[in-house]
Design a protein around this motif. Structure first.
Motif, PDB file in Angstrom:
ATOM      1  N   PHE A 150     108.825  82.709  60.045  1.00  0.00           N
ATOM      2  CA  PHE A 150     108.731  83.848  59.139  1.00  0.00           C
ATOM      3  C   PHE A 150     107.269  84.286  59.104  1.00  0.00           C
ATOM      4  O   PHE A 150     106.370  83.463  59.174  1.00  0.00           O
ATOM      5  N   TRP A 151     107.066  85.587  58.985  1.00  0.00           N
ATOM      6  CA  TRP A 151     105.704  86.122  58.977  1.00  0.00           C
ATOM      7  C   TRP A 151     105.628  87.299  58.028  1.00  0.00           C
ATOM      8  O   TRP A 151     106.646  87.930  57.702  1.00  0.00           O
ATOM      9  N   GLY A 152     104.423  87.581  57.581  1.00  0.00           N
ATOM     10  CA  GLY A 152     104.200  88.665  56.649  1.00  0.00           C
ATOM     11  C   GLY A 152     104.483  90.020  57.271  1.00  0.00           C
ATOM     12  O   GLY A 152     104.171  90.259  58.429  1.00  0.00           O
ATOM     13  N   ALA A 153     105.066  90.919  56.469  1.00  0.00           N
ATOM     14  CA  ALA A 153     105.369  92.273  56.931  1.00  0.00           C
ATOM     15  C   ALA A 153     104.500  93.302  56.220  1.00  0.00           C
ATOM     16  O   ALA A 153     104.573  94.483  56.519  1.00  0.00           O
ATOM     17  N   ALA A 154     103.687  92.859  55.270  1.00  0.00           N
ATOM     18  CA  ALA A 154     102.798  93.749  54.517  1.00  0.00           C
ATOM     19  C   ALA A 154     101.725  92.888  53.859  1.00  0.00           C
ATOM     20  O   ALA A 154     101.841  91.660  53.802  1.00  0.00           O
ATOM     21  N   ASP A 155     100.689  93.528  53.344  1.00  0.00           N
ATOM     22  CA  ASP A 155      99.645  92.811  52.626  1.00  0.00           C
ATOM     23  C   ASP A 155     100.216  92.168  51.365  1.00  0.00           C
ATOM     24  O   ASP A 155     101.119  92.721  50.724  1.00  0.00           O
ATOM     25  N   LEU A 156      99.683  91.019  51.004  1.00  0.00           N
ATOM     26  CA  LEU A 156     100.066  90.373  49.747  1.00  0.00           C
ATOM     27  C   LEU A 156      99.519  91.182  48.576  1.00  0.00           C
ATOM     28  O   LEU A 156      98.429  91.749  48.654  1.00  0.00           O
ATOM     29  N   ILE A 157     100.276  91.204  47.492  1.00  0.00           N
ATOM     30  CA  ILE A 157      99.869  91.876  46.259  1.00  0.00           C
ATOM     31  C   ILE A 157      99.762  90.805  45.178  1.00  0.00           C
ATOM     32  O   ILE A 157     100.669  89.988  45.016  1.00  0.00           O
ATOM     33  N   GLU A 211      98.611  89.815  41.018  1.00  0.00           N
ATOM     34  CA  GLU A 211      98.288  90.204  39.640  1.00  0.00           C
ATOM     35  C   GLU A 211      98.350  88.935  38.805  1.00  0.00           C
ATOM     36  O   GLU A 211      99.417  88.315  38.687  1.00  0.00           O
ATOM     37  N   GLY A 212      97.219  88.513  38.267  1.00  0.00           N
ATOM     38  CA  GLY A 212      97.187  87.294  37.456  1.00  0.00           C
ATOM     39  C   GLY A 212      97.692  86.100  38.239  1.00  0.00           C
ATOM     40  O   GLY A 212      97.209  85.806  39.332  1.00  0.00           O
ATOM     41  N   ASP A 213      98.706  85.417  37.687  1.00  0.00           N
ATOM     42  CA  ASP A 213      99.263  84.215  38.302  1.00  0.00           C
ATOM     43  C   ASP A 213     100.311  84.498  39.372  1.00  0.00           C
ATOM     44  O   ASP A 213     100.879  83.572  39.938  1.00  0.00           O
ATOM     45  N   TYR A 214     100.617  85.768  39.629  1.00  0.00           N
ATOM     46  CA  TYR A 214     101.709  86.135  40.541  1.00  0.00           C
ATOM     47  C   TYR A 214     101.190  86.741  41.838  1.00  0.00           C
ATOM     48  O   TYR A 214     100.245  87.525  41.841  1.00  0.00           O
ATOM     49  N   VAL A 215     101.874  86.385  42.937  1.00  0.00           N
ATOM     50  CA  VAL A 215     101.608  86.971  44.246  1.00  0.00           C
ATOM     51  C   VAL A 215     102.956  87.383  44.832  1.00  0.00           C
ATOM     52  O   VAL A 215     103.920  86.618  44.795  1.00  0.00           O
ATOM     53  N   VAL A 216     103.006  88.602  45.369  1.00  0.00           N
ATOM     54  CA  VAL A 216     104.224  89.135  45.976  1.00  0.00           C
ATOM     55  C   VAL A 216     103.960  89.379  47.449  1.00  0.00           C
ATOM     56  O   VAL A 216     102.907  89.918  47.822  1.00  0.00           O
ATOM     57  N   GLY A 217     104.911  88.982  48.278  1.00  0.00           N
ATOM     58  CA  GLY A 217     104.783  89.197  49.715  1.00  0.00           C
ATOM     59  C   GLY A 217     106.078  89.654  50.333  1.00  0.00           C
ATOM     60  O   GLY A 217     107.156  89.182  49.963  1.00  0.00           O
ATOM     61  N   ARG A 218     105.967  90.581  51.274  1.00  0.00           N
ATOM     62  CA  ARG A 218     107.118  91.006  52.077  1.00  0.00           C
ATOM     63  C   ARG A 218     107.025  90.302  53.418  1.00  0.00           C
ATOM     64  O   ARG A 218     105.941  90.126  53.967  1.00  0.00           O
ATOM     65  N   TRP A 219     108.190  89.914  53.960  1.00  0.00           N
ATOM     66  CA  TRP A 219     108.203  89.146  55.189  1.00  0.00           C
ATOM     67  C   TRP A 219     109.407  89.508  56.046  1.00  0.00           C
ATOM     68  O   TRP A 219     110.335  90.173  55.597  1.00  0.00           O
TER      69      TRP A 219
END
Length: 149
Positions: free
Chosen positions: A68-75, A77-85
């Motif tokens: 699995f690999w990233g499909a967009a930059d990580l986002i 905010e505070g304690d949370y990180v969102v990633g598309r893959w």
């Protein structure tokens, strides 16, 4: 560095070292909280380092080329990180029964390729939960475990 930058760096390592092409299960002990929750729609929730490592070891035995690999930059905010893959693999290994809708006999040769979005929460530099929404219908259809109309 800000907390967001620190958290993105940790999650980047997680995506590369845990979910990437060459999985290093030692990363679980290094950056996952002892009672981390890992939850995706295709599988039962996993909790704790040993359960998460066992899940990935079995997944990779069944799908040796899993990646699995990233499909967009990580986002972040505070304690949370969102990633598309995106990612997938070919089932060339032993039987695999971890999908919620059923299992695969050994070495079906079926391929899956799908996408998703993951939300990770961190505390004190450790990942405490990873909750993902994936295109499970696509993956299960490709694996022959589900049919679409």
């Amino acid at each position: 560095m800000s907390i967001e930058q620190d958290n993105k760096a940790i999650v980047g390592r997680w995506f590369t070292d845990f979910w990437g092409e060459t999985c290093d299960l030692g990363i679980v002990d290094e950056i996952a909280a002892p009672d981390m929750l890992l939850h995706y729609s295709l599988h039962e929730p996993r909790r704790g380092r040993e359960d998460i490592k066992a899940f990935m070891a079995d997944f990779r035995k069944a799908f040796p080329d899993l990646n699995f690999w990233g499909a967009a930059d990580l986002i972040a905010e505070g304690d949370y990180v969102v990633g598309r893959w995106e990612g997938g693999g070919t089932h060339t290994g032993p039987a695999f029964g971890d999908f919620l809708v059923g299992g695969l006999p050994a070495a079906t040769g079926r391929k899956m390729h799908f996408t998703g979005t993951s939300v990770l929460r961190l505390k004190d530099g450790k990942i405490v939960e990873e909750i993902g929404l994936d295109d499970g219908v696509k993956a299960l259809t490709q694996l022959g475990l589900m049919t679409t109309v």
